[in-house]
Write an enzyme that holds these catalytic residues in place. Structure first.
Site, short mmCIF file in Angstrom:
data_model
loop_
_atom_site.label_atom_id
_atom_site.label_comp_id
_atom_site.label_asym_id
_atom_site.label_seq_id
_atom_site.Cartn_x
_atom_site.Cartn_y
_atom_site.Cartn_z
N LYS A 153 -11.92 1.30 -9.60
CA LYS A 153 -11.18 1.92 -8.90
C LYS A 153 -11.57 3.45 -8.75
O LYS A 153 -12.36 3.87 -9.81
CB LYS A 153 -9.78 2.17 -9.97
N ASN B 123 -2.82 -2.62 8.53
CA ASN B 123 -1.99 -2.23 9.67
C ASN B 123 -0.64 -2.80 9.57
O ASN B 123 0.02 -3.42 8.74
CB ASN B 123 -2.77 -2.62 11.20
#
Ligand code: C5P
Length: 397
Positions: A286, A208
């Protein structure tokens, strides 16, 4: 607390040197005696005569002045004091201190002392944020040097940002705290700050926009009032304050563990913007695009509520302060949040984009407690922090 104390004040060569005159006056008013040392550059900004007149004492300037050495050698000069204060501390003085150089009286005294050293940095914002200065600060912090400021604000050079020397009254408070005073001396306060990062896979995460600026300012203000501060921070964009115990974490789960490990505490200020959810199916490797063109489906799990957990814990600090960042009906939502989380105070603010508060340098907060809602005017995040820290000191008194 300052009565009878002896401060060796090293005045560096910066435009903020004029504030050192006021600092001398305030220290004397508080009952302390001041021995001034001027660097050569300081004499370009304040005169030895005015410093000496205000301090009511001889001004020391020169390492190789035989009279000074006869009267009081630099070793003794550095040890006769209860505390060494450098105000303003220029980038150059901090660099010399970090390197342990001793090429003038000020740096020699700083190297020879067996007393604590408090510095009030003052410099251009670019000089402050330069990696070289930041490296020096980290070293000085490791050496146990105490800091007060710098503050954010308009600077004499016309730029804006961190670099303004702390105000003389703040420096006096920091001196008081360094000498074992300050209303929060002996108190342990826990502060959480910054965002959390919740991994999606080893290289991606959900985050955030919290910068950690308000939490950092609060930790610094509590420290300046004499508190021992444990600062548990997610990956913030502003550097952690000096002179506090820093615990760096990434995820909400790690933050909760760090908070619990830091207990007991007299008070806790939970200013972190903790992610409400983490990715439940985070990949160990990944993630790759596959030939089908299908996007991966992320599943979310709720994170622990650190504030609520702490408020209900058997080791609950006496005072628990939460934050509420809202974009609508701030007071109504924050009031409900205070009840739901079980904290004593909620610092509520409106973070709708139009306010510019998220990531900005100012904040406009409302404090909710069992005595109701108190609206504070919009002010710098540093000022909010100082006012909140003073409130915390009152509550713990
Ligand atoms: O629920 P909300 O995130 O708006 O609540 C904000 C307050 O709760 C802040 O003090 C924040 O630090 C804290 N919080 C927490 N753990 C969470 C979520 C929020 O401690 N998982």
């Amino acid at each position: 607390m300052l009565a009878g104390k002896h401060v060796l004040l090293i005045i560096g060569g910066g435009i903020a040197a004029y504030k050192s005159l006021e600092l001398i006056r305030l220290l004397q008013k508080a009952g302390a005696s001041v021995t001034p040392v001027l660097t050569r550059a300081a004499t370009e900004f304040v005169t030895p005569l005015s410093v000496s007149a205000l301090a009511g004492a001889k001004v020391y300037q020169d390492l190789f002045n035989l009279t000074d050495e006869a009267e009081m050698g630099h070793i003794q000069l550095s040890r006769a004091a209860d505390l060494l204060v450098v105000a303003p501390a220029t980038a150059d003085i901090l660099a010399k201190m970090a390197q342990g150089r001793a090429d003038d009286l000020a740096s020699t005294v700083l190297l020879a002392t067996d007393k604590r050293v408090l510095v009030a940095p003052a410099m251009n914002v670019r000089m402050w944020t330069h990696p070289a200065t930041q490296r020096n600060l980290a070293n000085l912090r490791g050496d146990g040097v105490l800091f007060v400021g710098p503050n954010d604000g308009e600077m004499a050079c016309g730029e804006f940002g961190p670099g303004r020397m702390a105000e003389p009254a703040e420096i006096v408070a920091a001196i008081d705290a360094a000498l074992g005073g300050g209303p929060l001396a002996g108190k342990h306060v826990l502060v959480t700050s910054g965002p959390t990062h919740e991994p999606i896979d080893p290289v991606r995460y959900i985050a955030n926009r919290s910068s950690g600026a308000q939490g950092t300012a609060i930790a610094a203000a509590l420290r300046d009032l004499g508190a021992t501060v444990t600062f548990v921070t997610g990956p913030a964009t502003v550097p952690p304050p000096l002179g506090v115990r820093v615990v760096q974490v990434e995820t909400a789960a790690q933050m909760l563990a760090a908070v619990q490990a830091a207990l007991p505490a007299d008070a806790a200020v939970m200013a972190a913007a903790v992610a409400d959810w983490r990715v439940a199916n985070a990949a160990a490797q990944k993630m790759k695009k596959d030939a089908s063109g299908r996007a991966p489906a992320l599943e979310f799990a709720e994170n622990p509520d650190i504030l609520a957990t702490l408020s209900k814990s058997p080791h609950r600090p006496r005072l628990v302060v939460g934050f509420a960042a809202e974009t609508t009906d701030v007071v109504a939502h924050a009031t409900a949040k205070r009840a739901r989380k079980g904290c004593d105070w909620i610092v509520a603010n409106d973070v709708s984009p139009a306010t510019g508060i998220m990531g900005g340098s100012e904040n406009a907060v409302t404090i909710l407690s069992d005595t109701g809602a108190e609206v504070w005017p919009r002010m710098a995040k540093d000022a909010v922090a100082r006012r909140l820290a003073a409130r915390i000191a009152e509550a713990l008194a």
